[in-house]
Motif scaffolding. Sequence first.
Motif, PDB file in Angstrom:
ATOM      1  N   SER A   1       0.835  -1.197   0.000  1.00 16.54           N
ATOM      2  CA  SER A   1       0.000   0.000   0.000  1.00 16.54           C
ATOM      3  C   SER A   1       0.872   1.251   0.000  1.00 16.54           C
ATOM      4  CB  SER A   1      -0.915  -0.010   1.229  1.00 16.54           C
ATOM      5  OG  SER A   1      -1.683   1.160   1.328  1.00 16.54           O
ATOM      6  N   ILE A   2       1.846   1.296   0.912  1.00 18.94           N
ATOM      7  CA  ILE A   2       2.723   2.460   1.032  1.00 18.94           C
ATOM      8  C   ILE A   2       3.455   2.750  -0.276  1.00 18.94           C
ATOM      9  CG2 ILE A   2       4.758   3.383   2.224  1.00 18.94           C
ATOM     10  CD1 ILE A   2       3.929   1.684   4.661  1.00 18.94           C
ATOM     11  N   CYS A   3       3.845   1.697  -0.995  1.00 23.72           N
ATOM     12  CA  CYS A   3       4.705   1.865  -2.172  1.00 23.72           C
ATOM     13  C   CYS A   3       4.123   2.797  -3.227  1.00 23.72           C
ATOM     14  CB  CYS A   3       5.028   0.508  -2.798  1.00 23.72           C
ATOM     15  SG  CYS A   3       3.605  -0.388  -3.488  1.00 23.72           S
ATOM     16  N   TRP A   4       2.792   2.874  -3.343  1.00 28.29           N
ATOM     17  CA  TRP A   4       2.178   3.688  -4.404  1.00 28.29           C
ATOM     18  C   TRP A   4       2.237   5.187  -4.095  1.00 28.29           C
ATOM     19  CZ3 TRP A   4       2.207   0.028  -7.637  1.00 28.29           C
ATOM     20  CH2 TRP A   4       1.744  -1.253  -7.320  1.00 28.29           C
ATOM     21  N   PHE A   5       2.492   5.540  -2.844  1.00 29.65           N
ATOM     22  CA  PHE A   5       2.501   6.937  -2.409  1.00 29.65           C
ATOM     23  C   PHE A   5       3.914   7.519  -2.470  1.00 29.65           C
ATOM     24  CE2 PHE A   5      -1.269   5.039  -0.692  1.00 29.65           C
ATOM     25  CZ  PHE A   5      -2.220   6.053  -0.617  1.00 29.65           C
ATOM     26  N   GLU A   6       4.022   8.793  -2.090  1.00 26.11           N
ATOM     27  CA  GLU A   6       5.338   9.412  -2.019  1.00 26.11           C
ATOM     28  C   GLU A   6       6.133   8.903  -0.827  1.00 26.11           C
ATOM     29  OE1 GLU A   6       4.423  13.553  -1.941  1.00 26.11           O
ATOM     30  OE2 GLU A   6       3.742  13.596  -4.031  1.00 26.11           O
ATOM     31  N   GLY A   7       5.439   8.498   0.235  1.00 33.38           N
ATOM     32  CA  GLY A   7       6.150   8.018   1.405  1.00 33.38           C
ATOM     33  C   GLY A   7       5.226   7.519   2.490  1.00 33.38           C
ATOM     34  N   GLY A   8       5.823   7.287   3.653  1.00 35.43           N
ATOM     35  CA  GLY A   8       5.094   6.776   4.800  1.00 35.43           C
ATOM     36  C   GLY A   8       6.070   6.495   5.919  1.00 35.43           C
ATOM     37  N   VAL A   9       5.687   5.622   6.847  1.00 32.49           N
ATOM     38  CA  VAL A   9       6.621   5.175   7.884  1.00 32.49           C
ATOM     39  C   VAL A   9       6.754   3.668   7.780  1.00 32.49           C
ATOM     40  CG1 VAL A   9       6.141   7.108   9.417  1.00 32.49           C
ATOM     41  CG2 VAL A   9       4.815   4.998   9.654  1.00 32.49           C
ATOM     42  N   THR A  10       7.941   3.164   8.144  1.00 28.67           N
ATOM     43  CA  THR A  10       8.248   1.756   7.918  1.00 28.67           C
ATOM     44  C   THR A  10       9.149   1.204   9.002  1.00 28.67           C
ATOM     45  OG1 THR A  10       9.239   0.197   6.332  1.00 28.67           O
ATOM     46  CG2 THR A  10      10.251   2.360   6.474  1.00 28.67           C
ATOM     47  N   ASP A  11       9.048  -0.108   9.228  1.00 30.67           N
ATOM     48  CA  ASP A  11       9.989  -0.817  10.088  1.00 30.67           C
ATOM     49  C   ASP A  11      11.000  -1.587   9.247  1.00 30.67           C
ATOM     50  OD1 ASP A  11       8.346  -2.806   9.104  1.00 30.67           O
ATOM     51  OD2 ASP A  11       7.637  -3.489  11.064  1.00 30.67           O
ATOM     52  N   SER A  12      11.171  -1.193   7.987  1.00 31.09           N
ATOM     53  CA  SER A  12      12.080  -1.892   7.087  1.00 31.09           C
ATOM     54  C   SER A  12      13.533  -1.844   7.552  1.00 31.09           C
ATOM     55  CB  SER A  12      12.011  -1.283   5.683  1.00 31.09           C
ATOM     56  OG  SER A  12      10.732  -1.415   5.111  1.00 31.09           O
ATOM     57  N   PHE A  13      13.907  -0.820   8.318  1.00 32.19           N
ATOM     58  CA  PHE A  13      15.294  -0.660   8.749  1.00 32.19           C
ATOM     59  C   PHE A  13      15.574  -1.324  10.088  1.00 32.19           C
ATOM     60  CE2 PHE A  13      14.370   3.118   6.108  1.00 32.19           C
ATOM     61  CZ  PHE A  13      15.325   2.930   5.112  1.00 32.19           C
ATOM     62  N   GLY A  14      14.537  -1.781  10.774  1.00 27.40           N
ATOM     63  CA  GLY A  14      14.709  -2.376  12.092  1.00 27.40           C
ATOM     64  C   GLY A  14      13.499  -2.106  12.963  1.00 27.40           C
ATOM     65  N   PRO A  15      13.605  -2.374  14.275  1.00 27.23           N
ATOM     66  CA  PRO A  15      12.437  -2.266  15.152  1.00 27.23           C
ATOM     67  C   PRO A  15      11.918  -0.844  15.321  1.00 27.23           C
ATOM     68  CG  PRO A  15      14.433  -2.741  16.415  1.00 27.23           C
ATOM     69  CD  PRO A  15      14.798  -2.893  14.987  1.00 27.23           C
ATOM     70  N   ASP A  16      12.767   0.160  15.143  1.00 24.35           N
ATOM     71  CA  ASP A  16      12.323   1.546  15.276  1.00 24.35           C
ATOM     72  C   ASP A  16      11.773   2.038  13.950  1.00 24.35           C
ATOM     73  OD1 ASP A  16      13.146   1.714  17.946  1.00 24.35           O
ATOM     74  OD2 ASP A  16      15.192   2.287  17.362  1.00 24.35           O
ATOM     75  N   LEU A  17      10.545   2.560  13.975  1.00 21.36           N
ATOM     76  CA  LEU A  17       9.935   3.081  12.767  1.00 21.36           C
ATOM     77  C   LEU A  17      10.699   4.300  12.259  1.00 21.36           C
ATOM     78  CD1 LEU A  17       6.164   2.931  13.750  1.00 21.36           C
ATOM     79  CD2 LEU A  17       7.318   1.464  12.096  1.00 21.36           C
ATOM     80  N   GLN A  18      10.822   4.374  10.935  1.00 20.14           N
ATOM     81  CA  GLN A  18      11.504   5.493  10.308  1.00 20.14           C
ATOM     82  C   GLN A  18      10.708   5.940   9.092  1.00 20.14           C
ATOM     83  OE1 GLN A  18      15.790   5.249   9.728  1.00 20.14           O
ATOM     84  NE2 GLN A  18      15.896   3.482  11.106  1.00 20.14           N
ATOM     85  N   PRO A  19      10.919   7.181   8.643  1.00 15.89           N
ATOM     86  CA  PRO A  19      10.223   7.627   7.437  1.00 15.89           C
ATOM     87  C   PRO A  19      10.822   7.006   6.179  1.00 15.89           C
ATOM     88  CG  PRO A  19      11.692   9.348   8.238  1.00 15.89           C
ATOM     89  CD  PRO A  19      11.700   8.265   9.272  1.00 15.89           C
ATOM     90  N   VAL A  20       9.966   6.781   5.210  1.00 16.61           N
ATOM     91  CA  VAL A  20      10.413   6.465   3.851  1.00 16.61           C
ATOM     92  C   VAL A  20       9.829   7.551   2.960  1.00 16.61           C
ATOM     93  CG1 VAL A  20       8.460   4.857   3.516  1.00 16.61           C
ATOM     94  CG2 VAL A  20      10.442   4.744   2.007  1.00 16.61           C
ATOM     95  N   THR A  21      10.678   8.162   2.140  1.00 13.04           N
ATOM     96  CA  THR A  21      10.252   9.318   1.351  1.00 13.04           C
ATOM     97  C   THR A  21      10.476   9.132  -0.147  1.00 13.04           C
ATOM     98  OG1 THR A  21      12.416  10.368   1.694  1.00 13.04           O
ATOM     99  CG2 THR A  21      10.662  10.921   3.263  1.00 13.04           C
ATOM    100  N   ASN A  22      10.847   7.923  -0.554  1.00 16.09           N
ATOM    101  CA  ASN A  22      11.127   7.679  -1.976  1.00 16.09           C
ATOM    102  C   ASN A  22      10.171   6.658  -2.576  1.00 16.09           C
ATOM    103  OD1 ASN A  22      12.161   5.427  -0.625  1.00 16.09           O
ATOM    104  ND2 ASN A  22      13.845   5.153  -2.073  1.00 16.09           N
ATOM    105  N   GLY A  23       8.887   6.729  -2.165  1.00 15.15           N
ATOM    106  CA  GLY A  23       7.890   5.859  -2.780  1.00 15.15           C
ATOM    107  C   GLY A  23       7.737   6.150  -4.265  1.00 15.15           C
ATOM    108  N   LEU A  24       6.932   5.346  -4.930  1.00 11.37           N
ATOM    109  CA  LEU A  24       6.757   5.499  -6.375  1.00 11.37           C
ATOM    110  C   LEU A  24       6.111   6.829  -6.746  1.00 11.37           C
ATOM    111  CD1 LEU A  24       5.570   1.913  -7.408  1.00 11.37           C
ATOM    112  CD2 LEU A  24       7.896   2.852  -7.416  1.00 11.37           C
ATOM    113  N   GLY A  25       5.289   7.374  -5.843  1.00  9.63           N
ATOM    114  CA  GLY A  25       4.672   8.660  -6.119  1.00  9.63           C
ATOM    115  C   GLY A  25       3.559   8.623  -7.154  1.00  9.63           C
TER     116      GLY A  25
END
Length: 247
Positions: free
Chosen positions: A141-165
């Motif tokens: 779901s997040i991938c279609w937007f410009e960004g969101g928050v993710t646990d992709s980097f580890g247990p602490d949530l971080q922003p992702v700002t390079n979604g497909l947009g």
Amino acid sequence: MPASTPTILATSAGYRPHRRLRFGFGPMLAFALELGQECGPRAEGRPRICSIGTASGDDKSFQRDMEEAAREAGYELHHLSLFPAPNVEDIEDYLRGFDVLWVNGGSVVNLLAVWRAHGLPEILHRLWQDGVVLAGISAGSICWFEGGVTDSFGPDLQPVTNGLGFLPGANGVHMDSEDRRRPLLHALVADGTLGTALCTDDGTGLLFRGTELVEAVAETDGVRVTRIERGADGVAVETDLPVRRLR
């Protein structure tokens, strides 16, 4: 048969408990297939879904579970795998043969990196414009937007700002079951790291025609879909959106 207009269904939903299988498909997936067959059902038979599991490394056991859920629901399901290499020669031609491309959850950061390595953003954009329904859950779901928050980097949530947009702003998922997401989204929207965020509780989804939100839908009761935006005073403001219950 394609959707009548470019369509994205971005969700925190799709699966439900099943008494024999790991999970079954719920009303959200049925709704996605309705969208994918707006111009009429396929002459050759069952609705066709392509499951894209890049975010979980094309996990083979999960792929088998998806196939079992599809068999039970009466759908025809196949996979696009990119690990260790694409499982088809012409990705675009292969994906064009489906009613819905359903992107599963996992690491949205890894998904975006691998997709870009294989030219998926450009392919998916063309298919979206041509009426193939793009849909998915969580990272899917997040991938279609410009960004969101993710646990992709580890247990602490971080922003992702390079979604497909393909869709403007940010997306929040699992808002009722992962309580750390809401305060971080509020902070990131307030400081301008992320644009306006559309957020889904588990069991809900967002239907877009082109880049416009048409409606919020739910496959369970008592769930919320919200918008978080930056107010004039620089403070994030959250409002509830109307939600239509799928049957």
